[in-house]
Design a protein around this motif. Sequence first.
Motif, mmCIF file in Angstrom:
data_model
loop_
_atom_site.group_PDB
_atom_site.id
_atom_site.type_symbol
_atom_site.label_atom_id
_atom_site.label_comp_id
_atom_site.label_asym_id
_atom_site.label_seq_id
_atom_site.Cartn_x
_atom_site.Cartn_y
_atom_site.Cartn_z
ATOM 1 N N ILE A 118 7.174 -21.414 -10.540
ATOM 2 C CA ILE A 118 5.719 -21.173 -10.552
ATOM 3 C C ILE A 118 5.035 -21.958 -9.445
ATOM 4 N N GLU A 119 5.397 -23.227 -9.327
ATOM 5 C CA GLU A 119 4.785 -24.065 -8.293
ATOM 6 C C GLU A 119 5.061 -23.501 -6.912
ATOM 7 N N LEU A 120 6.260 -23.025 -6.674
ATOM 8 C CA LEU A 120 6.606 -22.487 -5.356
ATOM 9 C C LEU A 120 5.800 -21.217 -5.075
ATOM 10 N N ARG A 121 5.662 -20.323 -6.064
ATOM 11 C CA ARG A 121 4.896 -19.094 -5.840
ATOM 12 C C ARG A 121 3.436 -19.421 -5.519
ATOM 13 N N GLU A 122 2.837 -20.360 -6.258
ATOM 14 C CA GLU A 122 1.449 -20.731 -6.009
ATOM 15 C C GLU A 122 1.280 -21.351 -4.632
ATOM 16 N N ALA A 123 2.207 -22.206 -4.250
ATOM 17 C CA ALA A 123 2.112 -22.855 -2.942
ATOM 18 C C ALA A 123 2.230 -21.831 -1.817
ATOM 19 N N GLU A 124 3.127 -20.873 -1.986
ATOM 20 C CA GLU A 124 3.302 -19.868 -0.949
ATOM 21 C C GLU A 124 2.083 -18.945 -0.851
ATOM 22 N N LYS A 125 1.475 -18.612 -1.998
ATOM 23 C CA LYS A 125 0.261 -17.799 -1.963
ATOM 24 C C LYS A 125 -0.864 -18.540 -1.242
ATOM 25 N N GLU A 126 -0.997 -19.817 -1.547
ATOM 26 C CA GLU A 126 -2.053 -20.604 -0.895
ATOM 27 C C GLU A 126 -1.799 -20.710 0.591
ATOM 28 N N THR A 149 3.187 -28.881 3.819
ATOM 29 C CA THR A 149 3.958 -29.921 3.137
ATOM 30 C C THR A 149 4.119 -29.596 1.665
ATOM 31 N N ARG A 150 3.037 -29.060 1.044
ATOM 32 C CA ARG A 150 3.112 -28.680 -0.366
ATOM 33 C C ARG A 150 4.154 -27.582 -0.572
ATOM 34 N N VAL A 151 4.179 -26.613 0.338
ATOM 35 C CA VAL A 151 5.163 -25.532 0.222
ATOM 36 C C VAL A 151 6.573 -26.078 0.388
ATOM 37 N N ASP A 152 6.785 -26.934 1.376
ATOM 38 C CA ASP A 152 8.127 -27.510 1.591
ATOM 39 C C ASP A 152 8.589 -28.297 0.363
ATOM 40 N N ALA A 154 7.608 -27.864 -2.723
ATOM 41 C CA ALA A 154 7.861 -26.925 -3.822
ATOM 42 C C ALA A 154 9.221 -26.255 -3.658
ATOM 43 N N ARG A 155 9.575 -25.943 -2.427
ATOM 44 C CA ARG A 155 10.879 -25.331 -2.190
ATOM 45 C C ARG A 155 12.014 -26.303 -2.518
ATOM 46 N N ILE A 156 11.840 -27.569 -2.160
ATOM 47 C CA ILE A 156 12.866 -28.583 -2.466
ATOM 48 C C ILE A 156 13.021 -28.742 -3.978
ATOM 49 N N GLN A 157 11.915 -28.838 -4.675
ATOM 50 C CA GLN A 157 11.968 -28.979 -6.133
ATOM 51 C C GLN A 157 12.605 -27.761 -6.775
ATOM 52 N N HIS A 158 12.344 -26.581 -6.223
ATOM 53 C CA HIS A 158 12.940 -25.354 -6.764
ATOM 54 C C HIS A 158 14.454 -25.374 -6.579
ATOM 55 N N ARG A 159 14.929 -25.799 -5.378
ATOM 56 C CA ARG A 159 16.369 -25.875 -5.135
ATOM 57 C C ARG A 159 17.028 -26.894 -6.058
#
Length: 363
Positions: A118-126, A149-152, A154-159
């Motif tokens: 969820i966090e990654l999708r929101e960051a990418e939309k923003e 930085t927020r998107v990066d 979020a991607r790390i946390q997702h991985r």
Amino acid sequence: MSPLRKPTRSTLVIWSLIVIMLGLIVFSIFARRKDPEVAAVSEKSYPVEILILAPETIKDEVRLPGRIEPFMRALLPTDKPGRVISIQSDRGDVVTNGQVLLTLDARLWQSMLDAADIELREAEKELVRWNDLEAAGAVSSSDMDQIRTRVDRARIQHREAATHVAQCSVISPTNGIINDRFVEVGEYATEGMAVFELIVSDPVKITLDVPERDAGPRLPHTRVEFSVGVLPGRSFTGDVTFAASASQNGNHTFRMEIVADNSDQRLKPGMIAELRYARGSLEQAIVVPLDAIIPLRGEHVVFIDQDARAVRRQVKMDRLIGSRAVISEGLSPGDRLIVRGNRGLVDGVPLHEVTASGSEATP
């Protein structure tokens, strides 16, 4: 002239006793005149099979026992703690690289993955919206850096969350066979706990300890022949993959490893193999069957036939070649070595020669 006197009764008794005694003496003399004949006792003759020794030239072939082992043996652990909810493979199963073997309860880690998703999708939309504003010149560079930085992050946390979920499954690292399983469904597995034993038996590895005198240089990829007692009539070959440069402590032997194809799975880990490789040749060697040699209190003795009598000889063995031994001391060409019937012989007993079939040998 006086008349003859009549013998008295006592006189007759005395003369009767005298006659009886004389008769007994005469009888005993004749009875003991010829001693009974003593039957002659003949010596027992032992049947033996004899080999007349002659020097020969033989191929000096090393034969050493080795143990067949899996090419790889691995204990597969769990990466995460958790309760076992399913087991997809069991003992004896053939598995492939990447196959899921066991699954742990991953609900906690899955929740973290869902949140990270969820966090990654929101960051990418923003980021998409801010890219449009940046194109219109409505945002600063520092604001865009924060969004990126927020998107990066979020991607790390997702991985990381996805990795945690994946680590709740035990996966085969290679093609192989499940040799053992150590857990049941419902058990709690701790982190790092071994749950499977995986072996790779194609190819197989043969390990052996080579005596110092036989070590020599065995270069990698040298071909070596071997056989297995439980598979009579078959011969196998393998490549030397390792030959130790230093002996093992205490026993002066050198470890050697050989890898052999086992695509038909006939070779099983734990079987004993006999490996053979040439060391050279021996000229004018005295070679005898091992059956002719008797171990006796740390020594080795044989019996030879000398004038139809057994004679014991102490011998020294130089080396073993298959079922025969090369003798360095104690025997000479022309000796009549006893190769059968030698067990139980002692010095000097008489012998008679028989053939291998048990019939009397022709002089």
